[in-house]
Write a protein that holds these residues in place. Structure first.
Motif, PDB file in Angstrom:
ATOM      1  N   UNK A   8       0.835  -1.194   0.000  1.00 18.24           N
ATOM      2  CA  UNK A   8       0.000   0.000   0.000  1.00 18.24           C
ATOM      3  C   UNK A   8       0.876   1.252   0.000  1.00 18.24           C
ATOM      4  N   UNK A   9       0.317   2.354  -0.477  1.00 14.96           N
ATOM      5  CA  UNK A   9       1.086   3.597  -0.591  1.00 14.96           C
ATOM      6  C   UNK A   9       1.570   4.076   0.772  1.00 14.96           C
ATOM      7  N   UNK A  10       0.679   4.046   1.748  1.00 10.33           N
ATOM      8  CA  UNK A  10       1.046   4.394   3.118  1.00 10.33           C
ATOM      9  C   UNK A  10       1.227   3.094   3.878  1.00 10.33           C
ATOM     10  N   UNK A  11       2.457   2.822   4.283  1.00  5.40           N
ATOM     11  CA  UNK A  11       2.732   1.527   4.882  1.00  5.40           C
ATOM     12  C   UNK A  11       3.820   1.631   5.940  1.00  5.40           C
ATOM     13  N   UNK A  12       3.919   0.593   6.717  1.00  2.78           N
ATOM     14  CA  UNK A  12       4.967   0.471   7.732  1.00  2.78           C
ATOM     15  C   UNK A  12       6.167  -0.204   7.086  1.00  2.78           C
ATOM     16  N   UNK A  13       7.302   0.493   6.999  1.00  3.03           N
ATOM     17  CA  UNK A  13       8.511  -0.058   6.389  1.00  3.03           C
ATOM     18  C   UNK A  13       9.365  -0.684   7.490  1.00  3.03           C
ATOM     19  N   UNK A  19       3.160   2.703  20.539  1.00  2.00           N
ATOM     20  CA  UNK A  19       4.053   2.502  21.687  1.00  2.00           C
ATOM     21  C   UNK A  19       5.482   2.904  21.357  1.00  2.00           C
ATOM     22  N   UNK A  20       5.943   2.519  20.186  1.00  2.00           N
ATOM     23  CA  UNK A  20       7.336   2.778  19.809  1.00  2.00           C
ATOM     24  C   UNK A  20       7.457   3.904  18.809  1.00  2.00           C
ATOM     25  N   UNK A  21       6.490   4.009  17.906  1.00  2.00           N
ATOM     26  CA  UNK A  21       6.528   5.041  16.877  1.00  2.00           C
ATOM     27  C   UNK A  21       5.163   5.716  16.767  1.00  2.00           C
ATOM     28  N   UNK A  22       5.120   7.035  16.703  1.00  2.00           N
ATOM     29  CA  UNK A  22       3.851   7.740  16.503  1.00  2.00           C
ATOM     30  C   UNK A  22       3.200   7.310  15.190  1.00  2.00           C
ATOM     31  N   UNK A  23       1.913   7.020  15.234  1.00  2.00           N
ATOM     32  CA  UNK A  23       1.186   6.667  14.026  1.00  2.00           C
ATOM     33  C   UNK A  23       1.268   5.213  13.624  1.00  2.00           C
ATOM     34  N   UNK A  24       2.002   4.388  14.382  1.00  2.00           N
ATOM     35  CA  UNK A  24       2.176   2.981  14.021  1.00  2.00           C
ATOM     36  C   UNK A  24       1.442   2.071  14.999  1.00  2.00           C
ATOM     37  N   UNK A  25       0.888   0.984  14.468  1.00  2.00           N
ATOM     38  CA  UNK A  25       0.192  -0.004  15.284  1.00  2.00           C
ATOM     39  C   UNK A  25       0.647  -1.397  14.861  1.00  2.00           C
ATOM     40  N   UNK A  26       0.518  -2.366  15.770  1.00  2.00           N
ATOM     41  CA  UNK A  26       0.972  -3.724  15.448  1.00  2.00           C
ATOM     42  C   UNK A  26       0.262  -4.748  16.314  1.00  2.00           C
ATOM     43  N   UNK A  27       0.226  -5.957  15.809  1.00  2.00           N
ATOM     44  CA  UNK A  27      -0.242  -7.115  16.563  1.00  2.00           C
ATOM     45  C   UNK A  27       0.767  -8.229  16.324  1.00  2.00           C
ATOM     46  N   UNK A  74       5.791 -13.437  15.321  1.00  3.40           N
ATOM     47  CA  UNK A  74       5.261 -13.030  14.025  1.00  3.40           C
ATOM     48  C   UNK A  74       4.401 -11.793  14.237  1.00  3.40           C
ATOM     49  N   UNK A  75       4.667 -10.741  13.493  1.00  5.01           N
ATOM     50  CA  UNK A  75       3.903  -9.510  13.701  1.00  5.01           C
ATOM     51  C   UNK A  75       3.371  -8.953  12.392  1.00  5.01           C
ATOM     52  N   UNK A  76       2.306  -8.195  12.529  1.00 10.07           N
ATOM     53  CA  UNK A  76       1.729  -7.436  11.420  1.00 10.07           C
ATOM     54  C   UNK A  76       1.638  -5.994  11.881  1.00 10.07           C
ATOM     55  N   UNK A  77       2.111  -5.057  11.062  1.00 12.70           N
ATOM     56  CA  UNK A  77       2.140  -3.658  11.474  1.00 12.70           C
ATOM     57  C   UNK A  77       1.735  -2.747  10.331  1.00 12.70           C
ATOM     58  N   UNK A  78       1.263  -1.560  10.716  1.00 16.42           N
ATOM     59  CA  UNK A  78       0.840  -0.584   9.731  1.00 16.42           C
ATOM     60  C   UNK A  78       0.405   0.693  10.421  1.00 16.42           C
ATOM     61  N   UNK A  79      -0.167   1.617   9.682  1.00 15.42           N
ATOM     62  CA  UNK A  79      -0.595   2.892  10.270  1.00 15.42           C
ATOM     63  C   UNK A  79      -1.850   2.724  11.128  1.00 15.42           C
ATOM     64  N   UNK A  80      -1.972   3.540  12.168  1.00 12.34           N
ATOM     65  CA  UNK A  80      -3.138   3.467  13.050  1.00 12.34           C
ATOM     66  C   UNK A  80      -4.423   3.836  12.305  1.00 12.34           C
ATOM     67  N   UNK A  81      -4.295   4.540  11.193  1.00 12.01           N
ATOM     68  CA  UNK A  81      -5.485   4.897  10.420  1.00 12.01           C
ATOM     69  C   UNK A  81      -6.188   3.662   9.858  1.00 12.01           C
TER      70      UNK A  81
END
Length: 247
Positions: free
Chosen positions: A123-128, A191-199, A214-221
């Motif tokens: 996706x264009x806006x993504x967690x790198x 928790x670690x980065x503003x705007x980022x969420x993960x499970x 194993x994690x999945x992460x991306x923007x809080x939006x």
């Protein structure tokens, strides 16, 4: 005996230099000397040897070093059966395609975690996620998963560590670890980065031991708390399949 000590010390120093590149991709002589606490003349001799052997490459324009081809040649001979990063990559790609977010794999190293594999969201806006990144166990979904299933002595060292972040309540964190072992997953919202969420969820090998997170992460939006909980079930299923592939 003294000659042997000097030889071993030289090897240790050369390895310390290579380990500097777990945090940065390009480093100069002064930066390396500062990181490992040695005089620049000593570091320069070691850098010259590592460059001659192909473990480092020097950019004449910037006078900075980066890892050389020998490192990658060695990495290609890691046994795929024993290396989760290579073994689980196809399954991680399928998970990324299914949920559309960045998927990462972490191992615990003491009281830190290391990202050993990542599949980036398209996706264009993504967690790198940068492979090789080393992060503390005090914050983040993957950190909490690895800490929750770590031996008691590791948890004790972590919670009593002098470098514990002032923004994290130790008692709340300890309770979260107990909840994670009960629920089977952990979440984090900025928790670690503003705007980022993960499970994140544990991967349990056939031996019955937790071998990775194993994690999945991306923007809080896109990843609200409710969405993270929904995705947790998908990750738990995927981690179960991955665990059957690992001894």
């Amino acid at each position: 005996m003294e000659d042997r000590k000097l030889t071993v010390r030289a090897v240790e120093r050369a390895l310390d230099i290579l380990l500097c590149f777990t945090r940065e991709s390009d480093l100069g002589l002064t930066e390396i000397a500062s990181q490992i606490g040695l005089h620049k003349s000593t570091v320069h001799r070691l850098l010259t040897t590592l460059e001659e052997k192909g473990f480092l490459i020097r950019n004449p324009a910037t006078e900075k070093y980066r890892l050389g081809i020998r490192i990658w040649e060695l990495s290609t001979h890691l046994p795929a059966f024993d290396e989760p990063a290579a073994l689980l990559l196809p399954a991680m790609e399928r998970l990324r395609d299914r949920l559309g977010e960045t998927v990462s794999l972490y191992l615990r190293d003491g009281t830190e975690r290391v990202r050993i594999q990542a599949v980036q969201s398209q996706q264009a806006i993504r967690r790198v996620a940068q492979i090789g990144a080393r992060l503390p166990l005090s914050v983040g979904a993957s950190s909490k998963v690895l800490a929750a299933y770590a031996p008691p002595e590791v948890q004790k060292a972590l919670l009593e560590g002098q470098d514990w972040p002032s923004t994290v309540d130790r008692m709340v964190y300890a309770k979260q670890l107990k909840d994670i072992t009960r629920l089977g997953y952990a979440t984090s919202l900025e928790e670690r980065e503003p705007g980022a969420a993960a499970v994140a969820v544990p991967i349990v090998g056939r031996s019955g031991n937790v071998v990775a997170a194993l994690s999945l992460s991306g923007p809080v939006s896109r990843l609200s708390k409710e969405t993270l909980i929904d995705y947790a079930a998908v990750l738990i299923e995927a981690a179960g399949e991955m665990g059957m592939m690992i001894p």
